[in-house]
Design an enzyme around this catalytic site. Sequence first.
Site, mmCIF file in Angstrom:
data_model
loop_
_atom_site.group_PDB
_atom_site.id
_atom_site.type_symbol
_atom_site.label_atom_id
_atom_site.label_comp_id
_atom_site.label_asym_id
_atom_site.label_seq_id
_atom_site.Cartn_x
_atom_site.Cartn_y
_atom_site.Cartn_z
ATOM 1 N N HIS A 152 0.848 -1.197 0.000
ATOM 2 C CA HIS A 152 0.000 0.000 0.000
ATOM 3 C C HIS A 152 0.887 1.253 0.000
ATOM 4 O O HIS A 152 1.936 1.281 0.658
ATOM 5 C CB HIS A 152 -0.933 0.011 1.218
ATOM 6 C CG HIS A 152 -2.084 -0.942 1.080
ATOM 7 N ND1 HIS A 152 -3.368 -0.625 1.436
ATOM 8 C CD2 HIS A 152 -2.124 -2.203 0.594
ATOM 9 C CE1 HIS A 152 -4.169 -1.666 1.181
ATOM 10 N NE2 HIS A 152 -3.429 -2.634 0.684
ATOM 11 N N GLU B 54 1.003 4.309 1.286
ATOM 12 C CA GLU B 54 1.514 5.037 2.446
ATOM 13 C C GLU B 54 2.531 4.209 3.238
ATOM 14 O O GLU B 54 3.462 4.749 3.838
ATOM 15 C CB GLU B 54 0.396 5.569 3.357
ATOM 16 C CG GLU B 54 -0.777 4.668 3.650
ATOM 17 C CD GLU B 54 -1.837 4.638 2.549
ATOM 18 O OE1 GLU B 54 -1.508 4.124 1.454
ATOM 19 O OE2 GLU B 54 -2.974 5.049 2.790
ATOM 20 N N CYS C 284 -6.765 3.157 3.886
ATOM 21 C CA CYS C 284 -7.723 2.049 4.027
ATOM 22 C C CYS C 284 -7.937 1.751 5.515
ATOM 23 O O CYS C 284 -7.099 2.073 6.356
ATOM 24 C CB CYS C 284 -7.238 0.815 3.276
ATOM 25 S SG CYS C 284 -5.769 0.054 3.952
ATOM 26 N N CYS D 109 -3.965 0.568 6.760
ATOM 27 C CA CYS D 109 -3.114 1.761 6.750
ATOM 28 C C CYS D 109 -3.556 2.756 7.826
ATOM 29 O O CYS D 109 -2.724 3.418 8.444
ATOM 30 C CB CYS D 109 -3.135 2.421 5.373
ATOM 31 S SG CYS D 109 -2.307 1.415 4.133
#
Length: 412
Positions: A105, A107, A163, A228
């Site tokens: 992901h 980030e 997310c 995240c």
Amino acid sequence: MPGTKTRAVNEAQLHELPEGLGGAHIPPTPLQEFADALSQLVTQKFHELTGGLASIHSRHKALAGIIMSRGLDARQAQVVALSSGTKCISGEYLSDQGLVVNDGHAEVLARRALLLFLYAQLELYLSTRHEDWERSVFVQLKEGGFRLRDNVLLHLYVSTSPCGDARLHSPHELSTQLSASKHVVRRFRGHLRTKIESGEGTVPVRGPSAMQTWDGVLLGEQLVTMSCTDKIARWNVLGLQGALLGYFTEPVYLHSIVVGSLRHPGHLARVLSRRPASLGPLPAAYRHNRPLLSGVSLAEPRPPGKAPHFSVNWVAGTPDVEVLDATTGRRSCGAPSRLCKHMLASHWAHLYGKLSTRTPGAEDVPATYCEAKLGARGYQAAKQQLLAALQAAGLGTWVQKPPEQDQFPLRP
Ligand SMILES: [Zn+2]
């Protein structure tokens, strides 16, 4: 020095924010203007590096960047880490040698890319030349170890709500996908959530078991990874530097978070920086960080099409982006990523024993990656405190990857 006051984003409080480099007074930049500038810096850098909109690797569903500034002045801000991606590794590709990246992901990769930047900044202190030390974003402390220079600020830009809980309660998705199950949403509000293997969504953590097993995952049990939202909340207590860099530097915190779309400021603040409500006194230099939160004036359009299976990453000081297959956690040629545990551990081993640390008395050289992580005592104490507080607040148990993946030997 736990931060107990909430820093709401309003005009009056901007005047309390730090001044510019070298003591020169820089008039406070309105936060919105600053946030817009950060968003543009990241977007432009990404297109510059990936070859523009027409290129395949510029396709993304989530883009993230870490920007370093001197004070809150956009003219003195530069992107230091950049990444795209929305997928995680498939359980069968886990590595017990630290050779894969589990979480692709955007980030999460941006933070890992930042680690490379921070190692390079510490490596400047291996030089005997004072001029090299002056170039570093770190300053050496009399009591041992390093900390970021006073006016160096780090900011995270993400093109879409992270997310997990932050996205779940964003206005867009509440009104479309979840309207039929609002009571379920309310029941699990603020709860820790995990990404699902090969999927896009997240689910609340279940059960009291905090540890996944190696054989279970290899036998086909779903590999789960914390969302995240939860990882960013953790960075707001433990810092961005992780355990290994915690040997050398005081925790490094985000000064602000800018979200490009799907913004719901009150909820974002609650889930990113106010869970759990009370943590108790943390080890020296750790605090419950409350970054400034901002959207951008023009919400980013959500890119059309399916989410690609690759993740792109870049770190300041390197010429090119690296492209990862998020499913295998490796580069498409099969080689390990510069962001895998093994590579980061080798940067750590290169510094260990040569630079001053915050952990005096740690004479035993760790033999494995796991031992090195556990040796970062302040970091580990803060982590245990955070996980226990989340659990005590009824927000669930933080799920860890199988421990076997951290038992590989360290080679300097
Ligand atoms: Zn995510």
